[in-house]
Design a protein around this motif. Structure first.
Motif, PDB file in Angstrom:
ATOM      1  N   ARG A   4      26.302   5.721  -6.379  1.00 18.44           N
ATOM      2  CA  ARG A   4      26.971   4.787  -6.910  1.00 18.44           C
ATOM      3  C   ARG A   4      28.322   5.571  -7.401  1.00 18.44           C
ATOM      4  O   ARG A   4      28.621   6.859  -7.238  1.00 18.44           O
ATOM      5  CB  ARG A   4      26.200   5.057  -8.337  1.00 18.44           C
ATOM      6  CG  ARG A   4      25.150   3.745  -8.645  1.00 18.44           C
ATOM      7  CD  ARG A   4      25.885   2.413  -8.670  1.00 18.44           C
ATOM      8  NE  ARG A   4      25.122   1.406  -8.693  1.00 18.44           N
ATOM      9  CZ  ARG A   4      24.146   0.717  -7.765  1.00 18.44           C
ATOM     10  NH1 ARG A   4      24.596   1.102  -6.636  1.00 18.44           N
ATOM     11  NH2 ARG A   4      23.498  -0.206  -8.084  1.00 18.44           N
ATOM     12  N   MET A  11      16.308  -8.798  -0.909  1.00 21.89           N
ATOM     13  CA  MET A  11      16.433  -8.491  -2.243  1.00 21.89           C
ATOM     14  C   MET A  11      16.727  -9.829  -3.312  1.00 21.89           C
ATOM     15  O   MET A  11      16.150  -9.668  -4.477  1.00 21.89           O
ATOM     16  CB  MET A  11      17.952  -7.819  -2.318  1.00 21.89           C
ATOM     17  CG  MET A  11      17.925  -6.548  -1.547  1.00 21.89           C
ATOM     18  SD  MET A  11      19.432  -5.598  -0.997  1.00 21.89           S
ATOM     19  CE  MET A  11      20.241  -5.589  -2.847  1.00 21.89           C
ATOM     20  N   ALA A  53      19.572  -5.480  -7.021  1.00 18.80           N
ATOM     21  CA  ALA A  53      19.831  -4.368  -6.685  1.00 18.80           C
ATOM     22  C   ALA A  53      18.863  -3.400  -7.053  1.00 18.80           C
ATOM     23  O   ALA A  53      18.123  -3.592  -7.922  1.00 18.80           O
ATOM     24  CB  ALA A  53      21.221  -4.236  -7.351  1.00 18.80           C
ATOM     25  N   VAL A  54      18.617  -2.336  -6.402  1.00 19.38           N
ATOM     26  CA  VAL A  54      17.740  -1.155  -6.571  1.00 19.38           C
ATOM     27  C   VAL A  54      18.160  -0.393  -7.805  1.00 19.38           C
ATOM     28  O   VAL A  54      17.682  -0.031  -8.825  1.00 19.38           O
ATOM     29  CB  VAL A  54      17.085  -0.295  -5.518  1.00 19.38           C
ATOM     30  CG1 VAL A  54      18.338   0.575  -5.004  1.00 19.38           C
ATOM     31  CG2 VAL A  54      16.222   0.441  -6.116  1.00 19.38           C
ATOM     32  N   GLY A  55      19.574  -0.115  -7.923  1.00 16.20           N
ATOM     33  CA  GLY A  55      20.367   0.484  -8.908  1.00 16.20           C
ATOM     34  C   GLY A  55      20.433  -0.542 -10.111  1.00 16.20           C
ATOM     35  O   GLY A  55      20.665  -1.646  -9.953  1.00 16.20           O
ATOM     36  N   HIS A 104      31.041  -0.940  -0.738  1.00 17.11           N
ATOM     37  CA  HIS A 104      29.804  -0.912  -1.205  1.00 17.11           C
ATOM     38  C   HIS A 104      28.561  -1.614  -0.573  1.00 17.11           C
ATOM     39  O   HIS A 104      28.130  -2.824  -0.839  1.00 17.11           O
ATOM     40  CB  HIS A 104      29.763  -1.323  -2.541  1.00 17.11           C
ATOM     41  CG  HIS A 104      28.548  -1.231  -3.462  1.00 17.11           C
ATOM     42  ND1 HIS A 104      28.533  -0.805  -4.968  1.00 17.11           N
ATOM     43  CD2 HIS A 104      27.167  -1.087  -3.004  1.00 17.11           C
ATOM     44  CE1 HIS A 104      27.187  -0.748  -5.277  1.00 17.11           C
ATOM     45  NE2 HIS A 104      26.431  -0.721  -4.252  1.00 17.11           N
ATOM     46  N   LEU A 127      15.079  -2.560   0.413  1.00 16.92           N
ATOM     47  CA  LEU A 127      16.422  -2.186   0.995  1.00 16.92           C
ATOM     48  C   LEU A 127      16.244  -0.443   1.480  1.00 16.92           C
ATOM     49  O   LEU A 127      17.379  -0.039   1.838  1.00 16.92           O
ATOM     50  CB  LEU A 127      17.491  -2.213   0.226  1.00 16.92           C
ATOM     51  CG  LEU A 127      17.276  -1.786  -1.521  1.00 16.92           C
ATOM     52  CD1 LEU A 127      17.188  -0.413  -1.486  1.00 16.92           C
ATOM     53  CD2 LEU A 127      18.481  -2.299  -2.265  1.00 16.92           C
TER      54      LEU A 127
HETATM   55  C1  DGY Z   1      21.644  -1.188  -4.895  1.00 19.31           C
HETATM   56  O1  DGY Z   1      20.755  -2.077  -4.446  1.00 19.31           O
HETATM   57  O2  DGY Z   1      21.656  -0.808  -5.948  1.00 19.31           O
HETATM   58  C2  DGY Z   1      22.876  -1.441  -4.044  1.00 19.31           C
HETATM   59  O3  DGY Z   1      23.872  -0.460  -4.328  1.00 19.31           O
HETATM   60  C3  DGY Z   1      23.500  -2.796  -4.061  1.00 19.31           C
HETATM   61  O4  DGY Z   1      23.957  -3.103  -5.436  1.00 19.31           O
END
Ligand code: DGY
Length: 328
Positions: A240, A299, A76-78, A287, A101
């Motif tokens: 988020r 990813m 995930a990027v987050g 999500h 992403l």
């Molecule tokens: C992210 O990459 O943060 C998306 O929300 C998937 O978790």
């Protein structure tokens, strides 16, 4: 020589798992069971690396129970599921999956904005319920998208992607608010003007949230902010859960204080505030902003590459922290 042991905490693409198995002894969760924090901690025993998603929390308790851990790669990027300072203190490298992403997530932000403004899911439910008996001039009349003002809160890579789509594709007036102002060059490229949060909330026809979650960004939009928005405005959250006070949003939607919302992320997800499930003027998605096969594969591969490069070359590809004296 023994291969290092890693944990893949959620189901991922089999081919990515196979590439990991070339380098590591892998314990995986292809059944995609939901593990409690205690189960995750137990499964981490003896593992020097782990691949997680945003659902697995890496905190002090888990780190203390697993002093052998050297890297956790988030798919995930987050990374608000990581306590990065605790990881750094414990000498554990943290990594995420930026860039791969960006455009896919910006596409989805725009799709959610369009669906929300043009009442697409609400009208589809009406049709499927057999309620469409005649056409009428104001049936599901929504808000204009082209030529209107979009206000983007959080102008990182994804926010900029949304701004480009809005300015260049839909002729929208783009305003944004961010912790720091973009360079003049980037502002020109995105045709975006920096404004205060208050100004953005008062002026935007569509407010899009792309800000990372932190203690400071918790409830960026609550009752007070919703009250500042236009009664005709839409709100989109692809950032988020917790960035929006979902209870306050459900109330504002029910009272038509704002026109509509499009929400992909929720406080306490996968639970959704019951008030949001009751109101018709909200588009709800589970999500999925980065969910295309190509992007999810990229990813997963980047998360795997972080583990492989760390153990084979001593350096993760996209680390979030610097851990002194910690190479593989
Ligand atoms: C992210 O990459 O943060 C998306 O929300 C998937 O978790």
């Amino acid at each position: 020589m023994n291969k290092p042991s890693i944990l893949v905490a959620r189901a991922i693409f089999p081919e990515v798992l196979q590439s990991l198995a070339q380098v590591f002894e892998v314990e995986s969760n292809q059944a995609d069971e939901v593990w409690s924090a205690a189960e995750l901690t137990r499964r981490m025993q003896g593992k020097v690396g782990a691949l997680t998603t945003g659902s697995e929390r890496i905190d002090t308790a888990l780190l203390q129970a697993n002093p052998q851990l050297r890297i956790v790669a988030n798919m995930a990027v987050g990374f608000n599921n990581f306590d990065v300072p605790a990881m750094t203190a414990a000498g554990v490298v943290a990594s995420n999956t930026p860039d791969v992403l960006t455009e896919t997530t910006a596409d989805f932000g725009f799709a959610l904005l369009m669906a929300t403004a043009r009442r697409i899911t609400e009208s589809e439910h009406f049709l499927r319920a057999g309620q469409w008996t005649k056409w009428s001039y104001d049936m599901f009349a929504g808000a204009e998208v082209h030529g209107s003002t979009i206000g983007i809160i959080g102008m990182g890579r994804i926010g900029q992607g949304i701004a480009r789509r809005a300015a260049h594709g839909f002729g929208m007036n783009v305003i944004y608010h961010n912790r720091s102002r973009l360079s003049a060059e980037l502002e020109a490229e995105c045709k975006a003007s920096y404004v205060s949060k208050e100004e953005l909330l008062k002026t935007a026809d569509h407010v899009v949230l792309v800000v990372p979650y932190s203690a400071e960004s918790h409830h960026t939009i609550g009752a007070a902010e919703l009250a500042q928005m236009k009664s005709t405005a839409t709100l989109v959250n692809i950032a988020r859960g917790g960035i929006v006070d979902d209870a306050a949003l459900a109330k504002a939607l029910a009272a038509r204080q704002i026109a509509a919302a499009g929400i992909d992320v929720f406080e306490g997800e996968p639970s959704v505030h019951p008030g949001l499930l009751k109101v018709p003027n909200v588009v709800l998605t589970p999500h999925i902003a980065s969910a295309t096969i190509k992007t999810r594969r990229a990813m997963a591969q980047l998360a795997a590459d972080n583990l492989m490069e760390f153990f084979t070359k001593g350096q993760a590809v996209t680390p979030l922290n610097t851990v002194a004296g910690r190479t593989a």
